[in-house]
Design a protein around this motif. Structure first.
Motif, PDB file in Angstrom:
ATOM      1  N   THR A  57      38.621 -24.229 -42.359  1.00 54.99           N
ATOM      2  CA  THR A  57      37.510 -23.439 -41.836  1.00 54.99           C
ATOM      3  C   THR A  57      36.313 -24.375 -41.711  1.00 54.99           C
ATOM      4  N   ILE A  58      35.648 -24.340 -40.560  1.00 56.91           N
ATOM      5  CA  ILE A  58      34.434 -25.137 -40.343  1.00 56.91           C
ATOM      6  C   ILE A  58      33.248 -24.188 -40.377  1.00 56.91           C
ATOM      7  N   GLU A  59      32.313 -24.474 -41.266  1.00 59.23           N
ATOM      8  CA  GLU A  59      31.136 -23.620 -41.443  1.00 59.23           C
ATOM      9  C   GLU A  59      29.869 -24.455 -41.259  1.00 59.23           C
ATOM     10  N   VAL A  60      28.953 -23.956 -40.455  1.00 55.56           N
ATOM     11  CA  VAL A  60      27.654 -24.605 -40.255  1.00 55.56           C
ATOM     12  C   VAL A  60      26.640 -23.845 -41.101  1.00 55.56           C
ATOM     13  N   LEU A  61      25.912 -24.589 -41.928  1.00 61.46           N
ATOM     14  CA  LEU A  61      24.956 -23.985 -42.866  1.00 61.46           C
ATOM     15  C   LEU A  61      23.547 -24.088 -42.289  1.00 61.46           C
ATOM     16  N   ASP A  62      23.200 -23.171 -41.408  1.00 59.92           N
ATOM     17  CA  ASP A  62      21.906 -23.173 -40.728  1.00 59.92           C
ATOM     18  C   ASP A  62      20.904 -22.344 -41.524  1.00 59.92           C
ATOM     19  N   SER A  63      19.791 -22.951 -41.898  1.00 51.27           N
ATOM     20  CA  SER A  63      18.792 -22.247 -42.707  1.00 51.27           C
ATOM     21  C   SER A  63      18.085 -21.138 -41.924  1.00 51.27           C
ATOM     22  N   ASP A  64      18.058 -21.223 -40.592  1.00 54.63           N
ATOM     23  CA  ASP A  64      17.403 -20.195 -39.781  1.00 54.63           C
ATOM     24  C   ASP A  64      18.296 -18.973 -39.548  1.00 54.63           C
ATOM     25  N   THR A  65      19.552 -19.215 -39.201  1.00 58.55           N
ATOM     26  CA  THR A  65      20.443 -18.111 -38.843  1.00 58.55           C
ATOM     27  C   THR A  65      21.458 -17.774 -39.939  1.00 58.55           C
ATOM     28  N   GLY A  66      21.512 -18.582 -40.985  1.00 57.49           N
ATOM     29  CA  GLY A  66      22.486 -18.364 -42.053  1.00 57.49           C
ATOM     30  C   GLY A  66      23.792 -19.070 -41.736  1.00 57.49           C
ATOM     31  N   PRO A  67      24.745 -19.039 -42.671  1.00 60.17           N
ATOM     32  CA  PRO A  67      26.036 -19.702 -42.454  1.00 60.17           C
ATOM     33  C   PRO A  67      26.816 -19.058 -41.311  1.00 60.17           C
ATOM     34  N   GLN A  68      27.451 -19.914 -40.499  1.00 58.94           N
ATOM     35  CA  GLN A  68      28.245 -19.414 -39.382  1.00 58.94           C
ATOM     36  C   GLN A  68      29.557 -20.183 -39.310  1.00 58.94           C
ATOM     37  N   ASN A  69      30.668 -19.451 -39.208  1.00 54.71           N
ATOM     38  CA  ASN A  69      31.966 -20.092 -39.053  1.00 54.71           C
ATOM     39  C   ASN A  69      32.191 -20.455 -37.587  1.00 54.71           C
ATOM     40  N   LEU A  70      32.527 -21.720 -37.351  1.00 51.63           N
ATOM     41  CA  LEU A  70      32.872 -22.167 -36.003  1.00 51.63           C
ATOM     42  C   LEU A  70      34.368 -22.079 -35.767  1.00 51.63           C
ATOM     43  N   ALA A  71      35.135 -22.227 -36.849  1.00 51.94           N
ATOM     44  CA  ALA A  71      36.590 -22.127 -36.797  1.00 51.94           C
ATOM     45  C   ALA A  71      37.038 -21.557 -38.127  1.00 51.94           C
ATOM     46  N   GLU A  72      38.088 -20.742 -38.089  1.00 53.11           N
ATOM     47  CA  GLU A  72      38.534 -20.106 -39.323  1.00 53.11           C
ATOM     48  C   GLU A  72      40.057 -20.148 -39.427  1.00 53.11           C
ATOM     49  N   ASP A  73      40.536 -20.730 -40.531  1.00 46.57           N
ATOM     50  CA  ASP A  73      41.968 -20.763 -40.858  1.00 46.57           C
ATOM     51  C   ASP A  73      42.823 -21.397 -39.767  1.00 46.57           C
ATOM     52  N   LEU A  74      42.376 -22.537 -39.263  1.00 44.36           N
ATOM     53  CA  LEU A  74      43.138 -23.301 -38.277  1.00 44.36           C
ATOM     54  C   LEU A  74      43.631 -24.599 -38.913  1.00 44.36           C
ATOM     55  N   PRO A  75      44.766 -25.139 -38.458  1.00 44.69           N
ATOM     56  CA  PRO A  75      45.278 -26.382 -39.042  1.00 44.69           C
ATOM     57  C   PRO A  75      44.406 -27.584 -38.665  1.00 44.69           C
ATOM     58  N   LEU A  76      44.175 -28.454 -39.653  1.00 51.24           N
ATOM     59  CA  LEU A  76      43.388 -29.674 -39.410  1.00 51.24           C
ATOM     60  C   LEU A  76      44.183 -30.634 -38.543  1.00 51.24           C
TER      61      LEU A  76
END
Length: 112
Positions: A28-47
């Motif tokens: 899972t790729i998560e972006v930790l943006d202080s303005d909009t909060g955490p957002q998942n860009l990808a979830e449960d995909l193979p690396l």
């Protein structure tokens, strides 16, 4: 939890090995943006892998690729990474935290 700061001069070799060892792990790729909060860009995909573009004497961009089909493929690019660290959890899952020069941190969660 065990944290390891990866020295910049070792990034390319470290993440080449890391990508081979953890290929196919659920990611899972998560972006930790202080303005909009955490957002998942990808979830449960193979690396697929973590790689770098180099310009001059240092890596200038990091690319994280996940997904094994056209319909579920994500490439996330982090411009000018400054710090990279891994965190090993007690359940043997891994987190990779990348801090860029500007913008939000990226957190990559991996599970075997």
């Amino acid at each position: 939890m065990q944290t390891y700061d990866i020295p910049e001069q070792q990034w390319i070799d470290f993440f080449d090995d890391f990508s081979r060892e953890h290929a196919g792990w659920t990611t899972t790729i998560e972006v930790l943006d202080s303005d909009t909060g955490p957002q998942n860009l990808a979830e449960d995909l193979p690396l697929e892998g973590i790689s770098f573009n180099e310009k001059g004497t240092r890596p200038c961009a990091m690319q994280i690729s996940v997904g094994d089909s056209v319909d579920s493929h994500v490439n996330h690019v982090i411009d000018t990474p400054l710090h990279a660290r891994t965190l090993t959890e007690s359940d043997e899952s891994l987190d990779v935290e990348i801090e860029p020069a500007q913008g939000p941190k990226t957190l990559v969660h991996l599970h075997a």
